[in-house]
Motif scaffolding. Structure first.
Motif, PDB file in Angstrom:
ATOM      1  N   SER A   2       0.806  -1.223   0.000  1.00 16.48           N
ATOM      2  CA  SER A   2       0.000   0.000   0.000  1.00 16.48           C
ATOM      3  C   SER A   2       0.837   1.269   0.000  1.00 16.48           C
ATOM      4  O   SER A   2       0.328   2.352  -0.296  1.00 16.48           O
ATOM      5  N   MET A   3       2.121   1.160   0.319  1.00 14.62           N
ATOM      6  CA  MET A   3       2.905   2.342   0.643  1.00 14.62           C
ATOM      7  C   MET A   3       3.206   3.232  -0.553  1.00 14.62           C
ATOM      8  O   MET A   3       3.322   4.447  -0.417  1.00 14.62           O
ATOM      9  N   HIS A   4       3.337   2.652  -1.752  1.00 17.65           N
ATOM     10  CA  HIS A   4       3.829   3.456  -2.867  1.00 17.65           C
ATOM     11  C   HIS A   4       2.984   3.340  -4.117  1.00 17.65           C
ATOM     12  O   HIS A   4       3.458   3.671  -5.206  1.00 17.65           O
ATOM     13  N   CYS A   5       1.744   2.863  -4.005  1.00 16.63           N
ATOM     14  CA  CYS A   5       0.896   2.746  -5.186  1.00 16.63           C
ATOM     15  C   CYS A   5       0.742   4.117  -5.843  1.00 16.63           C
ATOM     16  O   CYS A   5       0.245   5.062  -5.216  1.00 16.63           O
ATOM     17  N   PRO A   6       1.144   4.263  -7.112  1.00 13.24           N
ATOM     18  CA  PRO A   6       1.063   5.578  -7.754  1.00 13.24           C
ATOM     19  C   PRO A   6      -0.360   6.045  -8.039  1.00 13.24           C
ATOM     20  O   PRO A   6      -0.576   7.216  -8.330  1.00 13.24           O
ATOM     21  N   LYS A   7      -1.340   5.144  -7.924  1.00 14.75           N
ATOM     22  CA  LYS A   7      -2.732   5.520  -8.172  1.00 14.75           C
ATOM     23  C   LYS A   7      -3.520   5.683  -6.882  1.00 14.75           C
ATOM     24  O   LYS A   7      -4.729   5.888  -6.904  1.00 14.75           O
ATOM     25  N   GLY A   8      -2.850   5.591  -5.743  1.00  9.85           N
ATOM     26  CA  GLY A   8      -3.504   5.844  -4.470  1.00  9.85           C
ATOM     27  C   GLY A   8      -4.400   4.731  -3.969  1.00  9.85           C
ATOM     28  O   GLY A   8      -5.261   4.963  -3.109  1.00  9.85           O
ATOM     29  N   ILE A   9      -4.228   3.518  -4.469  1.00 12.11           N
ATOM     30  CA  ILE A   9      -5.040   2.387  -4.012  1.00 12.11           C
ATOM     31  C   ILE A   9      -4.465   1.850  -2.705  1.00 12.11           C
ATOM     32  O   ILE A   9      -3.257   1.621  -2.602  1.00 12.11           O
ATOM     33  N   ASP A  10      -5.303   1.657  -1.714  1.00 12.19           N
ATOM     34  CA  ASP A  10      -4.870   1.028  -0.465  1.00 12.19           C
ATOM     35  C   ASP A  10      -4.853  -0.481  -0.714  1.00 12.19           C
ATOM     36  O   ASP A  10      -5.784  -1.205  -0.361  1.00 12.19           O
ATOM     37  N   VAL A  11      -3.779  -0.946  -1.331  1.00  9.27           N
ATOM     38  CA  VAL A  11      -3.701  -2.335  -1.797  1.00  9.27           C
ATOM     39  C   VAL A  11      -3.838  -3.313  -0.640  1.00  9.27           C
ATOM     40  O   VAL A  11      -4.579  -4.297  -0.718  1.00  9.27           O
ATOM     41  N   GLY A  12      -3.156  -3.048   0.453  1.00  6.65           N
ATOM     42  CA  GLY A  12      -3.193  -3.966   1.592  1.00  6.65           C
ATOM     43  C   GLY A  12      -4.583  -4.139   2.165  1.00  6.65           C
ATOM     44  O   GLY A  12      -5.002  -5.258   2.476  1.00  6.65           O
ATOM     45  N   GLU A  13      -5.322  -3.040   2.305  1.00  5.07           N
ATOM     46  CA  GLU A  13      -6.677  -3.107   2.841  1.00  5.07           C
ATOM     47  C   GLU A  13      -7.588  -3.870   1.889  1.00  5.07           C
ATOM     48  O   GLU A  13      -8.407  -4.698   2.315  1.00  5.07           O
ATOM     49  N   GLU A  14      -7.452  -3.616   0.588  1.00  2.91           N
ATOM     50  CA  GLU A  14      -8.292  -4.301  -0.383  1.00  2.91           C
ATOM     51  C   GLU A  14      -7.980  -5.795  -0.407  1.00  2.91           C
ATOM     52  O   GLU A  14      -8.893  -6.625  -0.511  1.00  2.91           O
TER      53      GLU A  14
END
Length: 311
Positions: A283-295
């Motif tokens: 989640s830390m550096h997604c350039p599109k602002g997606i909270d990857v970890g939460e998803e």
């Protein structure tokens, strides 16, 4: 203008022998990621590796991509890196800058240049990685430095993938994993009609709340930054990876998709959701602002609930 040294981790592959398949495993024909051993992302391409410095004059607001283009144009045309749009839309220029996966075109010199001095290494002797350098703890005020302070930016290919040449990583394994999870809408093929027998187009409209469930996820550009940040995927473990799971989650949250259960089943394997350790570095550096970890965590909960129903 700032004098900045780009310290590039370079790589030139060893020429392949005629008739020999690259990366094929001598121990078996199967990979945990599907297909034969030649497709495994753990295969390392043999070749020459070295570090090379290039010094350029740059403005603080120039991108690191601008600096690399200046090097390739004026100093070394053999330097290999990949880019396309140059505006953070295509995701093709993902690399590791100072150890942190990010995009060349959106990385500004002022955020990544640092004095080339042990004074700016952490207490263990290593420079900080895994977090943006413009954070309050590690931000460097370039204006406060002496004019002749040597600045450096370290560049390497994206972690977690085989390096093909210099800063170019082979992201085909990630794309294969995304394709494996069928990243396209599987409609219900039910034609809604009105009482007069005409197509009822209003039945295919989505409520704004339904769109909001997956709209941000559809912005994923498959750059691989989340994969390079993930200690499980980049560590070489059998894991489908956060990018593929995000793409699957995009359709799990789409009310129009008819393959909900099939998508959950596809993530039930040992290299699926069970392999995610919920570190949330993705989640830390997604350039599109997606909270990857939460998803990913929400998707894991859906998969676990589906497993419980099958037992």
């Amino acid at each position: 203008m700032l004098s900045v040294t780009l310290r590039v981790a370079r790589f030139t592959p060893k020429p392949e022998r005629p008739g020999r398949r690259r990366g094929g495993s001598p121990f078996g024909s199967k990979s945990p990621f599907g297909g034969d051993g030649s497709e495994s992302r753990s295969n390392r391409v043999r070749g020459k590796r070295w570090s090379q410095d290039y010094t350029v004059l740059a403005h603080a607001d120039d991108s690191v991509l601008d600096c690399l283009l200046a090097v390739k144009r004026d100093q070394d045309p053999s330097l290999a890196f990949r880019y396309s749009c140059g505006h953070g839309m295509c995701g093709s220029d993902a690399v590791a800058i100072n150890g942190t996966p990010t995009l060349l075109c959106t990385a500004k010199v002022r955020d990544w240049a640092r004095p080339d001095s042990p004074e700016y290494a952490n207490e263990d002797g290593f420079r900080p990685t895994g977090e943006p350098l413009d954070s309050s703890e590690h931000a460097i005020d370039l204006d406060a430095l002496a004019p002749d302070t040597p600045l450096v930016i370290e560049l390497a290919a994206l972690p977690g993938f085989p390096t093909r040449r210099d800063l170019i990583a082979d992201i085909d394994p990630m794309l294969d994993q995304i394709r494996r999870l069928k990243p396209y809408l599987e409609a219900k093929n039910e034609l809604k009609t009105t009482a007069e027998g005409k197509v009822n187009v209003f039945e295919y409209l989505q409520h704004p709340d339904e769109l909001a469930r997956y709209e941000l996820l559809s912005n994923c550009i498959a750059c691989g930054v989340c994969e390079g940040s993930c200690p499980v995927y980049a560590g070489g473990e059998a894991f489908v990876g956060p990018a593929a799971m995000i793409m699957s989650s995009r359709f799990l949250n789409d009310s129009r998709d008819a393959a909900f259960q099939a998508r959950l089943t596809a993530l039930m394997g040992p290299d699926g959701s069970a392999a995610c350790q919920s570190v949330r570095a993705c989640s830390m550096h997604c350039p599109k602002g997606i909270d990857v970890g939460e998803e990913l965590w929400q998707t894991i909960q859906k998969v676990d609930a589906a497993k419980a129903q099958l037992q």
